[in-house]
Design a protein around this motif. Structure first.
Motif, PDB file in Angstrom:
ATOM      1  N   VAL A  61       0.849  -1.197   0.000  1.00 44.68           N
ATOM      2  CA  VAL A  61       0.000   0.000   0.000  1.00 44.68           C
ATOM      3  C   VAL A  61       0.885   1.249   0.000  1.00 44.68           C
ATOM      4  O   VAL A  61       0.663   2.177  -0.777  1.00 44.68           O
ATOM      5  N   ASP A  62       1.908   1.272   0.848  1.00 43.31           N
ATOM      6  CA  ASP A  62       2.845   2.401   0.887  1.00 43.31           C
ATOM      7  C   ASP A  62       3.467   2.629  -0.488  1.00 43.31           C
ATOM      8  O   ASP A  62       3.543   3.768  -0.972  1.00 43.31           O
ATOM      9  N   ASP A  63       3.923   1.555  -1.115  1.00 48.84           N
ATOM     10  CA  ASP A  63       4.558   1.660  -2.434  1.00 48.84           C
ATOM     11  C   ASP A  63       3.586   2.173  -3.496  1.00 48.84           C
ATOM     12  O   ASP A  63       3.956   2.998  -4.337  1.00 48.84           O
ATOM     13  N   LEU A  64       2.351   1.688  -3.467  1.00 46.51           N
ATOM     14  CA  LEU A  64       1.366   2.105  -4.472  1.00 46.51           C
ATOM     15  C   LEU A  64       0.965   3.563  -4.298  1.00 46.51           C
ATOM     16  O   LEU A  64       0.800   4.290  -5.282  1.00 46.51           O
ATOM     17  N   VAL A  65       0.827   4.008  -3.058  1.00 52.56           N
ATOM     18  CA  VAL A  65       0.503   5.418  -2.795  1.00 52.56           C
ATOM     19  C   VAL A  65       1.678   6.298  -3.233  1.00 52.56           C
ATOM     20  O   VAL A  65       1.487   7.328  -3.892  1.00 52.56           O
ATOM     21  N   THR A  66       2.898   5.888  -2.901  1.00 51.39           N
ATOM     22  CA  THR A  66       4.092   6.646  -3.283  1.00 51.39           C
ATOM     23  C   THR A  66       4.220   6.726  -4.797  1.00 51.39           C
ATOM     24  O   THR A  66       4.517   7.790  -5.358  1.00 51.39           O
ATOM     25  N   GLU A  67       3.989   5.630  -5.481  1.00 53.21           N
ATOM     26  CA  GLU A  67       4.090   5.612  -6.945  1.00 53.21           C
ATOM     27  C   GLU A  67       3.024   6.499  -7.582  1.00 53.21           C
ATOM     28  O   GLU A  67       3.295   7.212  -8.549  1.00 53.21           O
ATOM     29  N   SER A  68       1.819   6.499  -7.051  1.00 55.84           N
ATOM     30  CA  SER A  68       0.758   7.351  -7.558  1.00 55.84           C
ATOM     31  C   SER A  68       1.156   8.825  -7.429  1.00 55.84           C
ATOM     32  O   SER A  68       1.031   9.610  -8.375  1.00 55.84           O
ATOM     33  N   TYR A  69       1.648   9.180  -6.265  1.00 55.03           N
ATOM     34  CA  TYR A  69       2.131  10.542  -5.994  1.00 55.03           C
ATOM     35  C   TYR A  69       3.244  10.907  -6.987  1.00 55.03           C
ATOM     36  O   TYR A  69       3.232  11.960  -7.608  1.00 55.03           O
ATOM     37  N   ARG A  70       4.204  10.008  -7.157  1.00 55.28           N
ATOM     38  CA  ARG A  70       5.338  10.245  -8.044  1.00 55.28           C
ATOM     39  C   ARG A  70       4.893  10.435  -9.497  1.00 55.28           C
ATOM     40  O   ARG A  70       5.383  11.315 -10.210  1.00 55.28           O
ATOM     41  N   LEU A  71       3.938   9.626  -9.940  1.00 53.77           N
ATOM     42  CA  LEU A  71       3.418   9.746 -11.307  1.00 53.77           C
ATOM     43  C   LEU A  71       2.780  11.113 -11.542  1.00 53.77           C
ATOM     44  O   LEU A  71       2.917  11.695 -12.624  1.00 53.77           O
ATOM     45  N   VAL A  72       2.080  11.622 -10.552  1.00 54.07           N
ATOM     46  CA  VAL A  72       1.452  12.941 -10.685  1.00 54.07           C
ATOM     47  C   VAL A  72       2.516  14.039 -10.651  1.00 54.07           C
ATOM     48  O   VAL A  72       2.495  14.960 -11.464  1.00 54.07           O
ATOM     49  N   VAL A  73       3.454  13.931  -9.725  1.00 55.32           N
ATOM     50  CA  VAL A  73       4.505  14.943  -9.603  1.00 55.32           C
ATOM     51  C   VAL A  73       5.332  15.057 -10.879  1.00 55.32           C
ATOM     52  O   VAL A  73       5.684  16.162 -11.304  1.00 55.32           O
ATOM     53  N   GLU A  74       5.615  13.938 -11.535  1.00 58.40           N
ATOM     54  CA  GLU A  74       6.459  14.002 -12.732  1.00 58.40           C
ATOM     55  C   GLU A  74       5.780  14.733 -13.886  1.00 58.40           C
ATOM     56  O   GLU A  74       6.445  15.159 -14.822  1.00 58.40           O
ATOM     57  N   ASN A  75       4.462  14.914 -13.826  1.00 61.80           N
ATOM     58  CA  ASN A  75       3.753  15.664 -14.860  1.00 61.80           C
ATOM     59  C   ASN A  75       3.537  17.128 -14.493  1.00 61.80           C
ATOM     60  O   ASN A  75       2.926  17.873 -15.262  1.00 61.80           O
ATOM     61  N   LEU A  76       4.022  17.541 -13.333  1.00 58.51           N
ATOM     62  CA  LEU A  76       3.928  18.934 -12.932  1.00 58.51           C
ATOM     63  C   LEU A  76       5.073  19.727 -13.573  1.00 58.51           C
ATOM     64  O   LEU A  76       6.141  19.165 -13.849  1.00 58.51           O
ATOM     65  N   PRO A  77       4.866  21.029 -13.775  1.00 54.83           N
ATOM     66  CA  PRO A  77       5.995  21.857 -14.229  1.00 54.83           C
ATOM     67  C   PRO A  77       7.139  21.766 -13.202  1.00 54.83           C
ATOM     68  O   PRO A  77       6.890  21.673 -11.999  1.00 54.83           O
ATOM     69  N   HIS A  78       8.370  21.797 -13.661  1.00 57.57           N
ATOM     70  CA  HIS A  78       9.530  21.636 -12.778  1.00 57.57           C
ATOM     71  C   HIS A  78       9.470  22.561 -11.570  1.00 57.57           C
ATOM     72  O   HIS A  78       9.802  22.153 -10.458  1.00 57.57           O
ATOM     73  N   ALA A  79       9.051  23.794 -11.770  1.00 55.56           N
ATOM     74  CA  ALA A  79       9.024  24.771 -10.672  1.00 55.56           C
ATOM     75  C   ALA A  79       8.004  24.424  -9.588  1.00 55.56           C
ATOM     76  O   ALA A  79       8.128  24.876  -8.456  1.00 55.56           O
ATOM     77  N   LYS A  80       7.018  23.605  -9.918  1.00 59.50           N
ATOM     78  CA  LYS A  80       5.974  23.256  -8.943  1.00 59.50           C
ATOM     79  C   LYS A  80       6.204  21.912  -8.260  1.00 59.50           C
ATOM     80  O   LYS A  80       5.455  21.537  -7.379  1.00 59.50           O
ATOM     81  N   ARG A  81       7.219  21.197  -8.657  1.00 62.43           N
ATOM     82  CA  ARG A  81       7.465  19.870  -8.094  1.00 62.43           C
ATOM     83  C   ARG A  81       8.013  19.976  -6.671  1.00 62.43           C
ATOM     84  O   ARG A  81       9.064  20.570  -6.467  1.00 62.43           O
ATOM     85  N   PRO A  82       7.333  19.350  -5.694  1.00 61.55           N
ATOM     86  CA  PRO A  82       7.838  19.384  -4.323  1.00 61.55           C
ATOM     87  C   PRO A  82       9.009  18.425  -4.104  1.00 61.55           C
ATOM     88  O   PRO A  82       9.730  18.542  -3.113  1.00 61.55           O
ATOM     89  N   VAL A  83       9.191  17.466  -5.015  1.00 64.64           N
ATOM     90  CA  VAL A  83      10.283  16.493  -4.942  1.00 64.64           C
ATOM     91  C   VAL A  83      10.730  16.158  -6.362  1.00 64.64           C
ATOM     92  O   VAL A  83      10.039  16.459  -7.331  1.00 64.64           O
ATOM     93  N   ASP A  84      11.869  15.506  -6.484  1.00 62.20           N
ATOM     94  CA  ASP A  84      12.333  15.012  -7.774  1.00 62.20           C
ATOM     95  C   ASP A  84      11.669  13.653  -8.011  1.00 62.20           C
ATOM     96  O   ASP A  84      11.979  12.683  -7.317  1.00 62.20           O
ATOM     97  N   PRO A  85      10.739  13.562  -8.973  1.00 59.52           N
ATOM     98  CA  PRO A  85      10.019  12.302  -9.176  1.00 59.52           C
ATOM     99  C   PRO A  85      10.911  11.161  -9.668  1.00 59.52           C
ATOM    100  O   PRO A  85      10.557   9.998  -9.535  1.00 59.52           O
ATOM    101  N   GLY A  86      12.070  11.495 -10.211  1.00 53.57           N
ATOM    102  CA  GLY A  86      12.981  10.454 -10.687  1.00 53.57           C
ATOM    103  C   GLY A  86      13.656   9.682  -9.568  1.00 53.57           C
ATOM    104  O   GLY A  86      14.065   8.545  -9.745  1.00 53.57           O
ATOM    105  N   THR A  87      13.767  10.314  -8.406  1.00 52.52           N
ATOM    106  CA  THR A  87      14.453   9.658  -7.282  1.00 52.52           C
ATOM    107  C   THR A  87      13.575   9.471  -6.060  1.00 52.52           C
ATOM    108  O   THR A  87      13.827   8.590  -5.250  1.00 52.52           O
ATOM    109  N   PHE A  88      12.520  10.254  -5.914  1.00 47.99           N
ATOM    110  CA  PHE A  88      11.699  10.197  -4.709  1.00 47.99           C
ATOM    111  C   PHE A  88      11.060   8.823  -4.515  1.00 47.99           C
ATOM    112  O   PHE A  88      10.471   8.279  -5.428  1.00 47.99           O
ATOM    113  N   GLY A  89      11.194   8.290  -3.315  1.00 43.53           N
ATOM    114  CA  GLY A  89      10.560   7.025  -2.983  1.00 43.53           C
ATOM    115  C   GLY A  89      11.233   5.798  -3.528  1.00 43.53           C
ATOM    116  O   GLY A  89      10.748   4.683  -3.361  1.00 43.53           O
ATOM    117  N   ARG A  90      12.359   5.978  -4.186  1.00 42.25           N
ATOM    118  CA  ARG A  90      13.018   4.831  -4.801  1.00 42.25           C
ATOM    119  C   ARG A  90      14.282   4.394  -4.073  1.00 42.25           C
ATOM    120  O   ARG A  90      14.829   3.358  -4.358  1.00 42.25           O
TER     121      ARG A  90
END
Length: 128
Positions: free
Chosen positions: A96-125
Motif C-alpha cells: 500500500v505504501d509503495d502504491l501510494v508513493t508511486e501514484s504521488y510520483r506519477l502525478v509529480v512528474e507531470n507537474l511543471p519543474h518549478a511546482k514539483r515538491p520532490v524530484d520524481p525520478g528519485t523520490f521514494g526509490r
C-alpha cells in the motif's frame, strides 16, 4: 487487511509526502488527496467497503490486477490509469505504501519543474 486498516495505511503514507493535501470537492463521502492541485489518491466507503483509488502506470496496473484479487480497475476513474485497492487481506502495508508513493510520483512528474515538491525520478526509490 480488514475494514479501515487499508485506508489508515494509505492515509499515514500520504502524511509523509511533501506538498500533499486533503480536500473534499465531491462532498464528505470522498477524501481526495492532491499534490499541487492534482489528484493522486481518493478514498471512500460509498461502495459498501473502505476503498483506496490510486494512479498507476498502465502496465503496472494490469500486472497488479492479475496478481492481487483485491486490486481492481479504478472505481469511477480511467480504468487504464487508476486502480482500486479493496480490503480483503491480500494487500500488505508495504505494498500500500509503495502504491501510494508511486501514484504521488506519477502525478509529480507531470507537474511543471518549478511546482514539483520532490524530484520524481528519485523520490521514494532509495528504499527499494
Amino acid at each position: 487487511m480488514k475494514d479501515k486498516a487499508l485506508q489508515q495505511y494509505a492515509r499515514s503514507r500520504v502524511e509523509e509526502l511533501p506538498g500533499a493535501g486533503l480536500v473534499h470537492p465531491f462532498g464528505p463521502d470522498w477524501d481526495v488527496f492532491k499534490v499541487r492541485e492534482k489528484v493522486f489518491m481518493l478514498m471512500t466507503d460509498i461502495t459498501g467497503e473502505p476503498i483506496v483509488i490510486v494512479k498507476a502506470d498502465p502496465e503496472d496496473a494490469k500486472a497488479l490486477r492479475a496478481q492481487y484479487e483485491d486490486i481492481t480497475p479504478g472505481y469511477h476513474m480511467n480504468k487504464q490509469h487508476w486502480i482500486t485497492l479493496r480490503p480483503g487481506g491480500t494487500l500488505q502495508k508495504d505494498l500500500v505504501d509503495d502504491l501510494v508513493t508511486e501514484s504521488y510520483r506519477l502525478v509529480v512528474e507531470n507537474l511543471p519543474h518549478a511546482k514539483r515538491p520532490v524530484d520524481p525520478g528519485t523520490f521514494g526509490r532509495s528504499e527499494q
